[in-house]
Every structure is written in structure tokens, then in C-alpha cells.
Scaffold this motif. Structure first.
Motif, PDB file in Angstrom:
ATOM      1  N   ILE A 287       0.826  -1.209   0.000  1.00  0.00           N
ATOM      2  CA  ILE A 287       0.000   0.000   0.000  1.00  0.00           C
ATOM      3  C   ILE A 287       0.859   1.258   0.000  1.00  0.00           C
ATOM      4  CG2 ILE A 287      -1.957  -1.123   1.093  1.00  0.00           C
ATOM      5  CD1 ILE A 287      -1.077   0.031   3.760  1.00  0.00           C
ATOM      6  N   HIS A 288       2.123   1.124   0.426  1.00  0.00           N
ATOM      7  CA  HIS A 288       3.068   2.248   0.378  1.00  0.00           C
ATOM      8  C   HIS A 288       4.436   1.735  -0.063  1.00  0.00           C
ATOM      9  CE1 HIS A 288       0.230   4.921   2.283  1.00  0.00           C
ATOM     10  NE2 HIS A 288       0.170   4.187   3.378  1.00  0.00           N
ATOM     11  N   LYS A 289       5.046   2.464  -0.970  1.00  0.00           N
ATOM     12  CA  LYS A 289       6.433   2.221  -1.355  1.00  0.00           C
ATOM     13  C   LYS A 289       7.235   3.455  -0.959  1.00  0.00           C
ATOM     14  CE  LYS A 289       5.720  -0.972  -5.228  1.00  0.00           C
ATOM     15  NZ  LYS A 289       6.024  -1.264  -6.665  1.00  0.00           N
ATOM     16  N   LEU A 290       8.031   3.308   0.080  1.00  0.00           N
ATOM     17  CA  LEU A 290       8.781   4.438   0.643  1.00  0.00           C
ATOM     18  C   LEU A 290      10.241   4.285   0.221  1.00  0.00           C
ATOM     19  CD1 LEU A 290       7.115   4.257   4.170  1.00  0.00           C
ATOM     20  CD2 LEU A 290       6.371   5.569   2.173  1.00  0.00           C
ATOM     21  N   THR A 291      10.700   5.215  -0.587  1.00  0.00           N
ATOM     22  CA  THR A 291      12.004   5.060  -1.247  1.00  0.00           C
ATOM     23  C   THR A 291      13.002   6.147  -0.864  1.00  0.00           C
ATOM     24  OG1 THR A 291      11.181   6.293  -3.173  1.00  0.00           O
ATOM     25  CG2 THR A 291      10.936   3.900  -3.201  1.00  0.00           C
ATOM     26  N   GLU A 292      12.787   6.820   0.256  1.00  0.00           N
ATOM     27  CA  GLU A 292      13.692   7.915   0.624  1.00  0.00           C
ATOM     28  C   GLU A 292      15.041   7.418   1.145  1.00  0.00           C
ATOM     29  OE1 GLU A 292      10.576   8.017   0.879  1.00  0.00           O
ATOM     30  OE2 GLU A 292       9.850   9.998   0.271  1.00  0.00           O
ATOM     31  N   HIS A 293      15.114   6.199   1.656  1.00  0.00           N
ATOM     32  CA  HIS A 293      16.399   5.681   2.130  1.00  0.00           C
ATOM     33  C   HIS A 293      17.344   5.465   0.943  1.00  0.00           C
ATOM     34  CE1 HIS A 293      15.689   5.091   6.405  1.00  0.00           C
ATOM     35  NE2 HIS A 293      14.516   4.561   6.147  1.00  0.00           N
ATOM     36  N   THR A 294      18.631   5.638   1.209  1.00  0.00           N
ATOM     37  CA  THR A 294      19.649   5.469   0.165  1.00  0.00           C
ATOM     38  C   THR A 294      20.573   4.299   0.457  1.00  0.00           C
ATOM     39  OG1 THR A 294      21.059   7.097   1.280  1.00  0.00           O
ATOM     40  CG2 THR A 294      19.592   7.923  -0.432  1.00  0.00           C
ATOM     41  N   ALA A 295      20.160   3.411   1.350  1.00  0.00           N
ATOM     42  CA  ALA A 295      20.930   2.199   1.670  1.00  0.00           C
ATOM     43  C   ALA A 295      19.942   1.151   2.167  1.00  0.00           C
ATOM     44  CB  ALA A 295      22.008   2.486   2.707  1.00  0.00           C
ATOM     45  N   ALA A 296      20.447  -0.055   2.416  1.00  0.00           N
ATOM     46  CA  ALA A 296      19.598  -1.165   2.833  1.00  0.00           C
ATOM     47  C   ALA A 296      18.819  -0.817   4.099  1.00  0.00           C
ATOM     48  CB  ALA A 296      20.444  -2.408   3.065  1.00  0.00           C
ATOM     49  N   VAL A 297      17.567  -1.291   4.150  1.00  0.00           N
ATOM     50  CA  VAL A 297      16.687  -1.000   5.284  1.00  0.00           C
ATOM     51  C   VAL A 297      16.477  -2.295   6.061  1.00  0.00           C
ATOM     52  CG1 VAL A 297      14.478  -0.071   6.022  1.00  0.00           C
ATOM     53  CG2 VAL A 297      15.553   0.799   3.936  1.00  0.00           C
ATOM     54  N   LYS A 298      17.248  -2.443   7.143  1.00  0.00           N
ATOM     55  CA  LYS A 298      17.075  -3.588   8.037  1.00  0.00           C
ATOM     56  C   LYS A 298      16.314  -3.195   9.298  1.00  0.00           C
ATOM     57  CE  LYS A 298      19.536  -6.837  11.017  1.00  0.00           C
ATOM     58  NZ  LYS A 298      20.821  -7.166  11.678  1.00  0.00           N
ATOM     59  N   ALA A 299      16.594  -2.007   9.838  1.00  0.00           N
ATOM     60  CA  ALA A 299      16.013  -1.558  11.110  1.00  0.00           C
ATOM     61  C   ALA A 299      14.599  -1.051  10.888  1.00  0.00           C
ATOM     62  CB  ALA A 299      16.883  -0.466  11.720  1.00  0.00           C
ATOM     63  N   ILE A 300      13.620  -1.726  11.498  1.00  0.00           N
ATOM     64  CA  ILE A 300      12.208  -1.355  11.386  1.00  0.00           C
ATOM     65  C   ILE A 300      11.563  -1.515  12.759  1.00  0.00           C
ATOM     66  CG2 ILE A 300       9.984  -1.912  10.319  1.00  0.00           C
ATOM     67  CD1 ILE A 300      11.504  -3.047   7.945  1.00  0.00           C
ATOM     68  N   ALA A 301      10.737  -0.547  13.161  1.00  0.00           N
ATOM     69  CA  ALA A 301      10.052  -0.647  14.464  1.00  0.00           C
ATOM     70  C   ALA A 301       8.760   0.150  14.419  1.00  0.00           C
ATOM     71  CB  ALA A 301      10.953  -0.135  15.584  1.00  0.00           C
ATOM     72  N   TRP A 302       7.671  -0.471  14.904  1.00  0.00           N
ATOM     73  CA  TRP A 302       6.373   0.190  15.031  1.00  0.00           C
ATOM     74  C   TRP A 302       6.245   0.766  16.433  1.00  0.00           C
ATOM     75  CZ3 TRP A 302       2.921   0.673  11.013  1.00  0.00           C
ATOM     76  CH2 TRP A 302       3.129  -0.143   9.894  1.00  0.00           C
ATOM     77  N   SER A 303       5.703   1.972  16.515  1.00  0.00           N
ATOM     78  CA  SER A 303       5.514   2.602  17.823  1.00  0.00           C
ATOM     79  C   SER A 303       4.374   1.933  18.573  1.00  0.00           C
ATOM     80  CB  SER A 303       5.215   4.090  17.662  1.00  0.00           C
ATOM     81  OG  SER A 303       4.817   4.658  18.899  1.00  0.00           O
ATOM     82  N   PRO A 304       4.595   1.561  19.851  1.00  0.00           N
ATOM     83  CA  PRO A 304       3.496   1.035  20.663  1.00  0.00           C
ATOM     84  C   PRO A 304       2.615   2.128  21.252  1.00  0.00           C
ATOM     85  CG  PRO A 304       5.512   1.025  21.948  1.00  0.00           C
ATOM     86  CD  PRO A 304       5.876   1.528  20.577  1.00  0.00           C
ATOM     87  N   HIS A 305       3.004   3.391  21.059  1.00  0.00           N
ATOM     88  CA  HIS A 305       2.299   4.513  21.675  1.00  0.00           C
ATOM     89  C   HIS A 305       1.371   5.242  20.702  1.00  0.00           C
ATOM     90  CE1 HIS A 305       5.165   3.937  24.935  1.00  0.00           C
ATOM     91  NE2 HIS A 305       6.128   4.054  24.070  1.00  0.00           N
ATOM     92  N   GLN A 306       1.614   5.094  19.407  1.00  0.00           N
ATOM     93  CA  GLN A 306       0.843   5.842  18.415  1.00  0.00           C
ATOM     94  C   GLN A 306       0.578   4.947  17.214  1.00  0.00           C
ATOM     95  OE1 GLN A 306       2.488   9.681  17.460  1.00  0.00           O
ATOM     96  NE2 GLN A 306       1.293   9.909  15.585  1.00  0.00           N
ATOM     97  N   SER A 307      -0.669   4.746  16.903  1.00  0.00           N
ATOM     98  CA  SER A 307      -1.037   3.883  15.782  1.00  0.00           C
ATOM     99  C   SER A 307      -0.567   4.497  14.464  1.00  0.00           C
ATOM    100  CB  SER A 307      -2.554   3.685  15.758  1.00  0.00           C
ATOM    101  OG  SER A 307      -2.946   2.908  14.654  1.00  0.00           O
ATOM    102  N   GLY A 308       0.003   3.648  13.600  1.00  0.00           N
ATOM    103  CA  GLY A 308       0.427   4.103  12.278  1.00  0.00           C
ATOM    104  C   GLY A 308       1.760   4.820  12.250  1.00  0.00           C
ATOM    105  N   LEU A 309       2.490   4.832  13.364  1.00  0.00           N
ATOM    106  CA  LEU A 309       3.806   5.484  13.406  1.00  0.00           C
ATOM    107  C   LEU A 309       4.888   4.423  13.242  1.00  0.00           C
ATOM    108  CD1 LEU A 309       5.689   7.885  13.832  1.00  0.00           C
ATOM    109  CD2 LEU A 309       5.416   7.580  16.304  1.00  0.00           C
ATOM    110  N   LEU A 310       5.675   4.552  12.188  1.00  0.00           N
ATOM    111  CA  LEU A 310       6.697   3.576  11.842  1.00  0.00           C
ATOM    112  C   LEU A 310       8.052   4.256  11.780  1.00  0.00           C
ATOM    113  CD1 LEU A 310       7.468   0.698  10.785  1.00  0.00           C
ATOM    114  CD2 LEU A 310       6.983   1.565   8.479  1.00  0.00           C
ATOM    115  N   ALA A 311       9.069   3.609  12.367  1.00  0.00           N
ATOM    116  CA  ALA A 311      10.444   4.105  12.306  1.00  0.00           C
ATOM    117  C   ALA A 311      11.273   3.123  11.490  1.00  0.00           C
ATOM    118  CB  ALA A 311      11.030   4.249  13.709  1.00  0.00           C
ATOM    119  N   SER A 312      12.196   3.659  10.696  1.00  0.00           N
ATOM    120  CA  SER A 312      13.070   2.823   9.885  1.00  0.00           C
ATOM    121  C   SER A 312      14.466   3.436   9.845  1.00  0.00           C
ATOM    122  CB  SER A 312      12.519   2.663   8.465  1.00  0.00           C
ATOM    123  OG  SER A 312      12.428   3.926   7.818  1.00  0.00           O
ATOM    124  N   GLY A 313      15.467   2.569   9.678  1.00  0.00           N
ATOM    125  CA  GLY A 313      16.849   3.042   9.647  1.00  0.00           C
ATOM    126  C   GLY A 313      17.584   2.506   8.435  1.00  0.00           C
TER     127      GLY A 313
END
Length: 480
Positions: free
Chosen positions: A332-358
Motif C-alpha cells: 500500500i506504500h512504497k517508501l524510497t527515501e532511504h539510500t541504503a539497505a533497510v534492516k532496522a524497522i520498528a512500530w511505535s506502541p504509543h501511536q497507531s500508524g507510526l513507523l520508524a526505519s533506519g
């Protein structure tokens, strides 16, 4: 000495007061000589209508006409946060109804209203050692509710691990996920061809399985209940084991090459592979997998389900972050702003729909996303490769582990992204991260073949500073 008639002409009496109320003859002779001047008499006299004498002058506010006195020196601008209606009401209550009816300064005579600085609270300038100093409160004047409570001191995080485990053969491979901590307080670690279980409550080590010389462990992941553990292998298999009985329950095929990442939701096990595919496994059916998600153009190395099981986030070596829902075969979303491999992913337990990536070495950024609309909320350059991310479930903070070039562990406060702590100790990339069931302790693993336990977050009930002492004694032991 002046005559009584001259003293009489020099008196400046308030309205409603006559000279008979002074009753100077009741004072001693020595006191008369000390108050012989008109200024002293006027300051000690009382306008009381009774014959009782007083040593204080207490004016009647309703008849004193304070607005006729020269209280205004210059017009003062209204400070931010001022409430003119409240100020007028307060003036009327203190000085009488007539007082509040005069026009504000600047609209009539400069003597028609008192200064706007009157009745406004002002923070006193204090020394730098005072916890209430303006520099701490962030304002020089104006009343604020923040001034009633001192600022909280920054939380202190121990800089050294309270436990270190030797982990021989812990691989230095960015695309693997070899450490996970169950909700039943058991740590699983993949070392070479074996999986070991370490019980945190008693430090007991159990060998779960050995895949043999032709295979290897690439990923481990506990179910949310903590009873079963899934293992991804070098040959592309996904195995499910009973962690309490140390017995294999199921083996599922479908990937063409190594399975490097696993993610459970309440009933579905997702697996990502070097073959670029994501397979959905349901243990309630006999098929090896129930669906295949195709979208990445390179190895899948990050995979996480949201806490409500509605969305799955996947990261790949193609620098893409994809978001899938539970009903669609297309992202449903293709997020392409990263410029290197994306291994680090975490969903916030405090706010629905908030996603962090590294992102990896060429990117180094932690990015935050609103998966409702796919918008990027924030981006922070960490200065080094982002290997893992995990949100605290106790406070609105997250921890990140890093590789090239500083190999550090960082604790961040969200949403300000101010650094709470920076921890060092590993000599190689900090590739693995897991969190204890109580949310206070994290364990990190690296290619230096050590697992280090850190107390970084407060407890959920009492957010007091974490202590250096933990459940385990200091020192280094072996996990096998």
C-alpha cells in the motif's frame, strides 16, 4: 519651632478627613517633636472617623481616587499570553467599579489609566544555581504554570553493561537476525548451526537444536506468547520449535535460498529471504505457505508486523521500505527515501500508524512515517549505519544500534529526537538487538562474539532512573 497655624496650612489631608481626627495631643511630648513636619504627620495620620488613634494610615480605596496619581511613566507593550479582560476585572475588584471604567492608556489622557505593568506577574531574576532561574524556565517575565514545578532532571542511563555473555560463532552479517527475547524471559541466540536458549531468571543455558554441517541458522523469532520459536535456515526452510519441550513442531519450505528474517503476528508467521520474496505461513493449515508477497528487488532483511496486526513493514537491500496490509498482495506504500539497505524497522506502541526505519552505511538516517498516508514525518542523520531499532513500551523513547563507523548504541526521546544516552563497548557492528519482557533491559550482539545487557529504560509503573545493578551479577560468562 513652627506655629500651629503654619502646620495646619501645611497638611495635605485625604478626602473625608478633618484636622480634628489627628488628635496629636494624645502622643507624648517627645513624639510630637519627632513628627513636627507635615510629611511625617501625613504619613502617620489615619482617616478613621472614630476617635481611636492609630499609628498606621490605612486608606479607603473606594474614595482615594488612585487613578489621579501619576502611576504611568511610559506605555508598556502587552506581553504574550496577557489577558486584558481578566486584568480589567481584577483592577475593578481591587480599586472599585469606577476605576475599571477608564479608557486604556494610549486612548485618552496618560493619567486616565494605570500602567499596564501593574498586576502583571514577573519572574524574579535569580542566580544561575536556582532551579527556577529564567534561563531554565525559558522566559524572563510573565506568569506560567511551569514556574510552580521545578524541571525534571535528565534521566541517567548507566554507561556500562551489567552483564556480558560470550557468544562464540555469532556471525558478523548485517542481513541476519540471530537474537530474540521471549515474553517468558528466555533469550534465543543462533550460533553457527545451533540455537541456544538462555533463561534470564537463573542463567540456565539449553541447546535447542543443531541443524547439522550442511545448514546454518539465519534468523530466530519467538511467538508473542513466548512458547514457540521459529528458525530461518541457510537452505531456505522455516522451522517451528516448542521452546519448553525442545521439540520440533513443523518444517515449512518455499524459499529458494536463505531465510534471514522472521516476524510473527497473532496467527501468521512471515518470512523474508534472499530470493526477494515474503512468504506468509499459517500453522493451522497444511500448506507450507498461504500467500507470497512480491515487491522487493533484492534480499529482504527487515520485517515487522504492527501491534494491531493490520500492517506489515518490510525492508530490503534495494533501499525500499514497503508497507503491506493483511488483505492485499501489493504494497500500500512504497517508501524510497532511504539510500541504503533497510534492516532496522520498528512500530511505535504509543501511536497507531507510526513507523520508524533506519538505513545502512550510505544513508545513516532514522526516518519516521505516517503509514495512514505514507508521509515522512521526520528524518535524523545518526552519523553511522543503522542496524536495529526498538521502541520502549514504558516511555516514548526508542533505541538504535549502529555499525560503521562508531558501533554505538543510542537512546532517543521522541518526538524531539534529543539524545538520552550514547553507549559504547562493542568493537564491531552492533547487528543484533532484543528487549526484555519488562521493557527495561536491552541485549545487544555484535561480530565481536559478545552479548551485552544494558539497563536503558525506566519501569512502566515508577519512571525513576534505572540503576546499575540488575538481575545478574557483573562479569562475563559463556552462553554455551
Amino acid at each position: 519651632m513652627e506655629s500651629p497655624q503654619r502646620r495646619k496650612s501645611g497638611l495635605n489631608l485625604p478626602a473625608g478627613m478633618n484636622q480634628t481626627s489627628l488628635r496629636l495631643e494624645t502622643f507624648s511630648g517627645s513624639f510630637r517633636s519627632s513628627v513636627s513636619s507635615p510629611r511625617a504627620i501625613s504619613s502617620l495620620s489615619s482617616p478613621s472617623k472614630s476617635s481611636t488613634c492609630s499609628d498606621r494610615f490605612i486608606p479607603c480605596r473606594s474614595s482615594s481616587r488612585l487613578h489621579t496619581f501619576g502611576l504611568i511613566e511610559k506605555e508598556s507593550p502587552v506581553k504574550e499570553g496577557g489577558n486584558e479582560a481578566y486584568a480589567r476585572l481584577l483592577k475593578s475588584e481591587l480599586f472599585g467599579s469606577d476605576f475599571g471604567s477608564f479608557s486604556p492608556a494610549g486612548q485618552g489622557s496618560p493619567m486616565s489609566s494605570p500602567s499596564k505593568n501593574m498586576l502583571r506577574f514577573k519572574t524574579e531574576h535569580s542566580g544561575p544555581n536556582s532551579p527556577y532561574s529564567p534561563s531554565i524556565l525559558g522566559q524572563d517575565s510573565g506568569f506560567s504554570h511551569e514556574a510552580s514545578t521545578p524541571p525534571k532532571p535528565p534521566r541517567k542511563v548507566p554507561k556500562t553493561p551489567h552483564k556480558v555473555l560470550d557468544a562464540p560463532s555469532l556471525q558478523d552479517d548485517f542481513y541476519l537476525n540471530l537474537v530474540d527475547w521471549s515474553s517468558q524471559n528466555v533469550l534465543a541466540v543462533g550460533l553457527g548451526t545451533c540455537v541456544y536458549l538462555w533463561t534470564a531468571s537463573n542463567s540456565k543455558v539449553t541447546k535447542l537444536c543443531d541443524l547439522g554441517p550442511n545448514d546454518g541458522v539465519c534468523a530466530v523469532q519467538w511467538t508473542r506468547e513466548g512458547s514457540y520459536i521459529s528458525i530461518g535456515t541457510s537452505l531456505g526452510q522455516v522451522q517451528v520449535w516448542d521452546g519448553t519441550q525442545c521439540k520440533r513442531v513443523r518444517t515449512m519450505s518455499g524459499h529458494q535460498t536463505r531465510t534471514g528474517v522472521l516476524a510473527w503476528n497473532s496467527r501468521i508467521l512471515s518470512s523474508g529471504s534472499r530470493d526477494r520474496n515474503i512468504l506468509q505461513h499459517d500453522l493451522r493449515v497444511s500448506n507450507d505457505y498461504v500467500s507470497k508477497l512480491v515487491g522487493h528487488k533484492s534480499e529482504v532483511c527487515g520485517l515487522k508486523w504492527s501491534h494491531d496486526d493490520r500492517e506489515l513493514a518490510s525492508g530490503g537491500n534495494d533501499n525500499q521500505l514497503l508497507v503491506w496490509n493483511q488483505h492485499s498482495q501489493q504494497p500500500i506504500h512504497k517508501l524510497t527515501e532511504h539510500t541504503a539497505a533497510v534492516k532496522a524497522i520498528a512500530w511505535s506502541p504509543h501511536q497507531s500508524g507510526l513507523l520508524a526505519s533506519g538505513g545502512g552505511t550510505a544513508d545513516r538516517c532514522i526516518r519516521f512515517w505516517n503509514t495512514t498516508n505514507g508521509h515522512q514525518l521526520n528524518s535524523v542523520d545518526t552519523g553511522s549505519q543503522v542496524c536495529n531499532l526498538a521502541w520502549s513500551k514504558n516511555v516514548n523513547e526508542l533505541v538504535s544500534t549502529h555499525g560503521y563507523s562508531q558501533n554505538q548504541i543510542m537512546v532517543w526521546k521522541y518526538p524531539s529526537m534529543s539524545k538520552v544516552a550514547t553507549l559504547t563497548g562493542h568493537t564491531l557492528r552492533v547487528l543484533y538487538l532484543a528487549m526484555s519482557p519488562d521493557g527495561q533491559t536491552i541485549v545487544t550482539g555484535a561480530g565481536d562474539e559478545t552479548l551485552r545487557f544494558w539497563n536503558v529504560f525506566p519501569s512502566m509503573k515508577t519512571p525513576t532512573p534505572v540503576k546499575d545493578t540488575g538481575l545478574w551479577s557483573l562479569g562475563r560468562t559463556h552462553i554455551r
